[in-house]
Scaffold this active site. Structure first.
Site, PDB file in Angstrom:
ATOM      1  N   HIS A 221      -2.226  -2.182  -9.698  1.00 34.83           N
ATOM      2  CA  HIS A 221      -3.218  -1.600  -8.792  1.00 34.83           C
ATOM      3  C   HIS A 221      -4.460  -2.461  -8.812  1.00 34.83           C
ATOM      4  O   HIS A 221      -4.807  -3.011  -9.863  1.00 34.83           O
ATOM      5  CB  HIS A 221      -3.562  -0.162  -9.241  1.00 34.83           C
ATOM      6  CG  HIS A 221      -4.164   0.645  -8.159  1.00 34.83           C
ATOM      7  ND1 HIS A 221      -5.506   0.605  -7.877  1.00 34.83           N
ATOM      8  CD2 HIS A 221      -3.600   1.492  -7.259  1.00 34.83           C
ATOM      9  CE1 HIS A 221      -5.743   1.404  -6.850  1.00 34.83           C
ATOM     10  NE2 HIS A 221      -4.603   1.951  -6.455  1.00 34.83           N
TER      11      HIS A 221
ATOM     12  N   ASP B 298       2.865   5.660  -6.687  1.00 34.88           N
ATOM     13  CA  ASP B 298       4.101   5.532  -5.917  1.00 34.88           C
ATOM     14  C   ASP B 298       5.347   5.379  -6.777  1.00 34.88           C
ATOM     15  O   ASP B 298       6.462   5.431  -6.261  1.00 34.88           O
ATOM     16  CB  ASP B 298       4.003   4.328  -4.969  1.00 34.88           C
ATOM     17  CG  ASP B 298       3.008   4.574  -3.853  1.00 34.88           C
ATOM     18  OD1 ASP B 298       2.949   5.713  -3.376  1.00 34.88           O
ATOM     19  OD2 ASP B 298       2.290   3.640  -3.479  1.00 34.88           O
TER      20      ASP B 298
ATOM     21  N   HIS C 125       0.876  -1.190   0.000  1.00 39.69           N
ATOM     22  CA  HIS C 125       0.000   0.000   0.000  1.00 39.69           C
ATOM     23  C   HIS C 125       0.908   1.233   0.000  1.00 39.69           C
ATOM     24  O   HIS C 125       1.744   1.384  -0.891  1.00 39.69           O
ATOM     25  CB  HIS C 125      -0.930  -0.125   1.215  1.00 39.69           C
ATOM     26  CG  HIS C 125      -2.060   0.848   1.283  1.00 39.69           C
ATOM     27  ND1 HIS C 125      -2.407   1.678   0.255  1.00 39.69           N
ATOM     28  CD2 HIS C 125      -2.947   1.115   2.279  1.00 39.69           C
ATOM     29  CE1 HIS C 125      -3.451   2.420   0.623  1.00 39.69           C
ATOM     30  NE2 HIS C 125      -3.793   2.099   1.844  1.00 39.69           N
TER      31      HIS C 125
END
Ligand code: CMC
Length: 429
Positions: free
Chosen positions: A307, A363, A268
């Protein structure tokens, strides 16, 4: 027969039922009508990882993962990243509408005016080991901060909720900066009411001695944009944790601490830190094919890729990439960007990633920007938590105002032993 229904025949019993479909959704509890006998609990759904379960109805954030769309309260993320600020988006996420000029000014003053945490916090932060991970410190600090605010337990009182929502948005950056300064062995710097929210955070982080830290406007704006991009992302792991803990009527400080623990994991929010570690391990572009080969053989993952919801380019990653170019004009190019860009190029042409629809997520590029701005790698997930605080709180507020919601309590499929008698120690083998 109405067309917005689902007809199901239970072939175990030949019982047929018709259940309503509302907005493409059936209620899982409607399936309980299907039983094998009167003692049967009724049919339940099995959905590890909640791949196909709607846990709430929400009006906050919309994602279309196939098309790569993200909107806060209906506003496209691209427009907000271009024209808004993190505090304006915070108001929007919490209240559902963009603020008027006077509401925004008052909100900004309330937040910046509340950034100071109780003095007693300094010895608390100082009690951590010198190299404690800042994310662990922030989690603990959030739970501890709740002990200074006993009235936060009045979760049914709207005014109390507003006070603590404001406190948390204001004070999480301060806790984050304290965590950094503890690691760096630097004295804590308090907030300065003359600075913006993001400017304050940067000053509390990087100010040295008596000198106020004056960040380059481009860097301050870039950090604010990164905060906007991370502000909410509907029912992800940490937000669902916030809602789950909140559903027990826990105070928001403790619930936020739990949400930040979920965020900490490398699958995460911890992925931004893991991406930098990965890029450093790869070391140079020549090593990329070997690395990709290892990923495809199941030796670890390409961090910052993939994702649960996006099966297309994460719209946030596109904006972060643009942001990186602006930041590097000021800071100079982070050499890791060359490895990241080449890694992306190779992965996006590779059958393994194409077939699984794996694209860069938010990210993938955020870490190289944070690093160029001077944040140590361990702080990356903390930055995510600072920004996501508002999303967690907006979702918590929505949960408490939703009469459909109950304490979260999934069911299980028990596969253990049937009843058996206790065996005395001497008879075990
Ligand atoms: N590298 C290599 N293979 C991957 C990756 C990856 N990053 N992500 C998924 N896969 C493969 C996975 O092995 C599986 O392959 P197969 O079908 O052969 O078993 C397939 O793709 C589906 O993966 P999954 O694990 O079932 O997908 P998920 O929806 O459960 O996981 C994820 C989503 C984000 C946890 C995963 O893509 C991942 O681990 N990514 C790397 C960590 C990361 O970047 N996380 C940040 C997410 S975005 C920020 C946030 O909001 O948290």
């Amino acid at each position: 027969m109405s067309s917005d229904t689902l007809s199901i025949t239970d072939n175990r019993t030949n019982k047929a039922i018709e259940i309503p479909i509302d907005r493409g959704t059936v209620r899982a509890t409607d399936l309980r009508q299907l039983k094998t006998d009167e003692y049967d609990f009724g049919l339940i759904t099995y959905d590890p990882g909640y791949m196909n379960t709607g846990s709430c109805r929400s009006r906050i954030t919309f994602i279309d993962g196939d098309q790569g769309i993200l909107r806060y309260r209906g506003y496209p993320i691209e427009q907000l990243a271009e024209d808004s600020t993190h505090l304006e988006c915070s108001w929007l996420l919490l209240n559902g509408e963009l603020p008027t000029r006077s509401s925004l000014t008052s909100w900004e003053n309330q937040i910046v005016g509340n950034m100071a945490v109780n003095e007693a916090f300094k010895p608390f932060m100082s009690s951590f080991w010198h190299d404690a991970h800042p994310m662990g410190m922030v989690q603990a600090a959030l739970a501890a901060l709740g002990t200074f605010h006993p009235s936060a337990k009045k979760v049914h009182d709207r005014e109390e909720r507003q006070i603590h929502i404001r406190n948390l948005i204001a004070q999480v950056p301060t806790l984050a900066a304290y965590a950094y300064r503890h690691n760096a062995g630097l004295p804590y710097v308090g907030p300065d009411s003359m600075l913006s929210y993001t400017g304050n955070f940067l000053n509390m982080m990087f100010s040295r001695g008596e000198t106020r830290h004056r960040p380059h406007q481009v860097l301050e704006r870039a950090l604010d944009v990164l905060f906007i991009l991370h502000a909410d992302h509907e029912q992800n792991c940490s937000t669902s944790t916030m809602r789950m803990v909140g559903s027990a009527m826990t105070d928001p400080y403790a619930a936020l601490s739990a949400a930040s623990a979920a965020l900490y994991g490398p699958l995460h929010g911890g992925a931004n830190e893991a991406v930098l570690t990965m890029l450093r391990e790869i070391g140079n572009k020549e090593n990329i094919p070997e690395f990709i080969k290892g990923v495809k053989a199941g030796q670890g993952r390409l961090m910052g890729f993939g994702h649960r919801v996006y099966k297309n380019y994460d719209p946030r990653a596109r904006i972060v990439k643009r942001c990186a170019d602006e930041v590097f004009e000021v800071t100079g190019r982070n050499p890791l960007i060359e490895i990241a860009s080449e890694l992306e190029r190779i992965a996006l042409e590779d059958e393994y990633f194409i077939r699984r629809k794996l694209y860069p997520n938010v990210d993938f590029y955020s870490g190289v920007i944070y690093e160029a701005m001077g944040f140590p790698t361990e702080m990356f997930t903390v930055l995510f938590a600072v920004a996501r605080t508002v999303g967690w709180l907006a979702q918590w507020e929505e949960l408490l105002c939703d009469s459909d919601q109950k304490i979260a309590r999934p069911r299980q499929i028990y596969e253990g032993e049937e009843i058996r008698d206790y065996v005395p120690m001497e008879k075990r083998h």
